[in-house]
Structures are given as C-alpha cells and as structure tokens.
Write an enzyme that holds these catalytic residues in place. Structure first.
Site, PDB file in Angstrom:
ATOM      1  N   LYS A 142       0.796  -1.217   0.000  1.00  0.00           N
ATOM      2  CA  LYS A 142       0.000   0.000   0.000  1.00  0.00           C
ATOM      3  C   LYS A 142       0.836   1.278   0.000  1.00  0.00           C
ATOM      4  CE  LYS A 142      -3.887  -0.445  -0.019  1.00  0.00           C
ATOM      5  NZ  LYS A 142      -5.126  -0.996  -0.649  1.00  0.00           N
TER       6      LYS A 142
ATOM      7  N   SER B 163      -2.508 -12.346   4.888  1.00  0.00           N
ATOM      8  CA  SER B 163      -2.974 -12.333   3.495  1.00  0.00           C
ATOM      9  C   SER B 163      -1.937 -12.955   2.566  1.00  0.00           C
ATOM     10  CB  SER B 163      -3.334 -10.911   3.047  1.00  0.00           C
ATOM     11  OG  SER B 163      -2.195 -10.096   2.931  1.00  0.00           O
TER      12      SER B 163
HETATM   13  N1  PMP Z   1      -3.140  -7.690   2.037  1.00  0.00           N
HETATM   14  C1  PMP Z   1      -3.019  -6.730   2.975  1.00  0.00           C
HETATM   15  C2  PMP Z   1      -2.369  -7.076   4.287  1.00  0.00           C
HETATM   16  C3  PMP Z   1      -3.529  -5.449   2.734  1.00  0.00           C
HETATM   17  O1  PMP Z   1      -3.428  -4.495   3.679  1.00  0.00           O
HETATM   18  C4  PMP Z   1      -4.169  -5.179   1.493  1.00  0.00           C
HETATM   19  C5  PMP Z   1      -4.753  -3.815   1.219  1.00  0.00           C
HETATM   20  N2  PMP Z   1      -5.801  -3.471   2.099  1.00  0.00           N
HETATM   21  C6  PMP Z   1      -4.271  -6.207   0.546  1.00  0.00           C
HETATM   22  C7  PMP Z   1      -3.731  -7.446   0.850  1.00  0.00           C
HETATM   23  C8  PMP Z   1      -5.009  -6.034  -0.777  1.00  0.00           C
HETATM   24  O2  PMP Z   1      -4.505  -5.095  -1.651  1.00  0.00           O
HETATM   25  P1  PMP Z   1      -5.465  -4.236  -2.590  1.00  0.00           P
HETATM   26  O3  PMP Z   1      -6.084  -3.174  -1.730  1.00  0.00           O
HETATM   27  O4  PMP Z   1      -4.546  -3.669  -3.625  1.00  0.00           O
HETATM   28  O5  PMP Z   1      -6.494  -5.135  -3.171  1.00  0.00           O
END
Ligand code: PMP
Length: 360
Positions: free
Chosen positions: A56, A298
């Site tokens: 991010k 994630s």
């Molecule tokens: N994993 C984590 C830990 C995140 O903070 C985010 C963004 N909120 C994402 C995945 C997903 O990324 P995106 O917002 O580009 O879909």
C-alpha cells in the site's frame, strides 16, 4: 548480491535517494525452495521490501501526488482515510515526508501494531466500533472530511489506486519475467487496486498468464454473485450480505469496492479460489519457518492458493504469488498465538545442558 566464490558482495544501488518516497516499489521476486510445490516453480513478490512494509506504500504516494498534481490537495491540508491499516501506515509515511497532517479511521478489530505504527509516524487514529465493520469506518472518514474540509484519500474509488499498480507493480512483473514463463499469477483483494492494475498489464502483455483471485472462505463476496449496492458516488451503500468477519486482515472488506469492480467486469481473473483463515495462517508460518520469508496472513492465504494451483497445474508450471506485507504487523494476532513468549521444554533443556545454567 554476487557470490561467485567465497564471501557475498554487494555494490550499492548506484544512486543516492532524494527521499524515502523514492525507495517505494521495485520489490524482489523470490523463488520458493524448501516448501514442496508439486512440480511447479513458485515465486513470491515480497511487498514487505517497501519502506513502510506493504504494497500500500505504492498507492499512498500516488494518491497524494495525483491530488497534488490536480490541485485537489492544498499545501498543509489535512488528509483523511478509512483503512484496515496498511494504507494508513503508507499514508502516514508519505504525509510525514511531505508535511500533511493525517487522520485515519479504522475499526477497532484490526491489529494493535497498526494503530501504534500510524501514531509513531505522526498520524491521528480514530477508532470505529467493529460492529459497524468496514462501511462504518468508511462513513466516519467521509463525515469527518465533509465537516472539516479535509482531503479524503478514497482508496476504494480513486483511479490513483489501480493506476499505480499498472504503472509500477504490473510493469515490474513483466520486466522481471521477461525471460521466464509465467503461467499463473495469484493475488487476493482488499480495495482491488492490485488485481485491477496488474490485470490491465498482464492481460495485454502476458495474455497466456492465468490470473487467480482469492478471497476468504467465510466471506466470499465475489463468489456469492450478489451485486454490491452503491451510492451515486460509487461508495458502498450497505454491508454486503455474504460478508462475515474473517482473520485475513487487509482482505475483503464488507463491501465490493468500486476499484475491484474493474477486475470483475473486465474479466481480469480466470478463476476465483477461496481460502480458509487457518490455512492462511499455517502457510504464513511455513513461509517464515521453511523459507525465511516473513509475510502477513494475506500473504499466507495467497500462498496457500498458489500451492493449490500448483497441485492442479501441468508439471513445470511457473506461478507468481503476491505477498502484500510483513509478518511483524501481526504479533498480537492469531498468527502468533502458538508462538511462545516463554521458554518451552526444549529451550529449557538447552539452557540446562551447560553446568553454569542460572535458573530461578
Ligand atoms: N493484504 C493486505 C495485508 C492489505 O493491507 C491489502 C490492502 N488493504 C491487501 C492485501 C489487498 O490489496 P489491494 O487493496 O490492492 O487489493
């Protein structure tokens, strides 16, 4: 780093950086070596190498710079955003460097580390009740922006989100796989910026690459096929009926963001494969313990799906998996629940194995 014979050597980056913001992006793609990958070659793109530790950072710098270019953000104006943490941490870094005050709204269910990191970087964090979910923190940010005339960063709707992944993350993947096959690309979604931006690039430049999207098994917003109700400005009107609280922080808020909608309508993914929270945590632990690669829940979830893809894929397939952030952001979460603070029996035995052991 070179290591022809003997000690490894490095040569510097060949430039001096004007600010921390110049160090965002160009994250490494790393091969997985020790975890069995069922005849496939699996690479991870480690976004923890960004200066504030997550994917991010890219979006944070672009939201601010796009608003500076268009004049919507005035010098010294307060910036506000609703975030599950990483966007807030990235924005806090950018705002610290550029001198903008930052206020973040965040549900009180996200990890304590996130709040303290943002405050460490000089931001103000306004907590919203977890019962009000993502839509609650989102509406709070919009209300504060309206009341005070602050600049709302709008990561879930702004073009600046997917655009930066098209211009950086996607380009980096194409450049790094220039001489290599790339059969599958696997990612999850939060705002959807990663999938929408990278999807644009891969569909054009690597049409043979299959794109796999994932979401939590107990919050299959896309899998449900149920459309998101929206306000006229594209903001979510209500919580999505398929949402349930899940442990994969940063993924799948309780609404389908407008930025993600591009990937859905544009057909940017070939398959949607859900993953369960405990599998995500197990894979993040495996990556740490068997590969020395530290990522969050994630990243573990994305890697779990990459392994599932490897199982079905033709032998010799090449798979790339996004790892969005660092594992250090999860010390207070279930990812560390079985990681002890005190010595266990084995550690005590090691300690007692020398005669001068000093134990109470
Ligand atoms: N994993 C984590 C830990 C995140 O903070 C985010 C963004 N909120 C994402 C995945 C997903 O990324 P995106 O917002 O580009 O879909």
């Amino acid at each position: 780093m070179e290591h022809k014979q003997g000690i490894r050597t490095t040569h510097g980056r060949g430039r001096l950086f004007d600010s921390v913001l110049e160090t965002i992006g160009d994250t490494p793609v790393i091969r997985v070596n020790n975890i069995p990958t069922k005849g496939a070659t699996v690479y991870v793109k480690a976004e923890a190498f960004n200066p504030a530790g997550s994917v991010k950072d890219r979006l944070a710098v672009n939201i601010i710079e796009a608003a500076e270019r268009s004049g919507t953000l005035k010098p010294g104006q307060t910036v506000i955003e609703a975030t599950s943490g990483n966007t807030g941490i990235g924005l806090a870094m950018v705002c610290a460097q550029k001198g903008y005050p930052l206020v973040v709204t965040m549900a009180d269910s996200f990890s304590i580390e996130r709040r303290r990191l943002m405050r460490m970087l000089g931001a103000k964090v306004v907590l919203t009740p977890r019962a009000l979910k993502g839509v609650g923190m989102y509406k709070k940010a919009a209300a504060l922006a309206k009341e005070h005339g602050w600049f709302l960063a709008s990561q879930f709707e702004t073009d600046a989100n997917a655009d930066i992944h098209e211009a950086t993350t996607g380009r980096e993947i194409v450049a790094d796989f220039d001489r290599s096959a790339l059969d599958y690309f696997v990612t999850g979604y939060g705002s959807g910026g990663t999938i929408s931006g990278i999807g644009r690039v891969l569909r054009k430049e690597r049409p043979e690459t299959k794109i796999i999207l994932t979401e939590p098994a107990n919050a299959q917003l896309l899998g449900s096929g149920h459309a998101q109700e929206r306000e006229t400005n594209n903001a979510p009107a209500v919580s999505h009926p398929a949402f349930e609280p899940h442990p994969i922080q940063g993924w799948t808020p309780d609404f389908i963001p407008a930025v993600l909608e591009e990937a859905v309508t544009g057909g940017y993914y070939d398959e949607l494969i859900p993953v369960a929270g405990p599998d995500a945590i197990k894979c993040a632990q495996d990556l740490a313990q068997k590969e020395g690669i530290f990522t969050g829940i994630s990243g573990g979830g994305t890697f779990a799906v990459a392994l599932a893809v490897a199982e079905k894929a033709p032998a010799g397939s090449v798979i790339l998996c996004m790892l969005p952030d660092t594992g250090e952001r999860y010390l207070s979460t279930p990812m560390f629940e079985n990681i002890a603070e005190d010595m266990d029996a084995e550690e005590l035995a090691i300690s007692m194995s020398t005669p001068d052991a000093q134990l109470e």
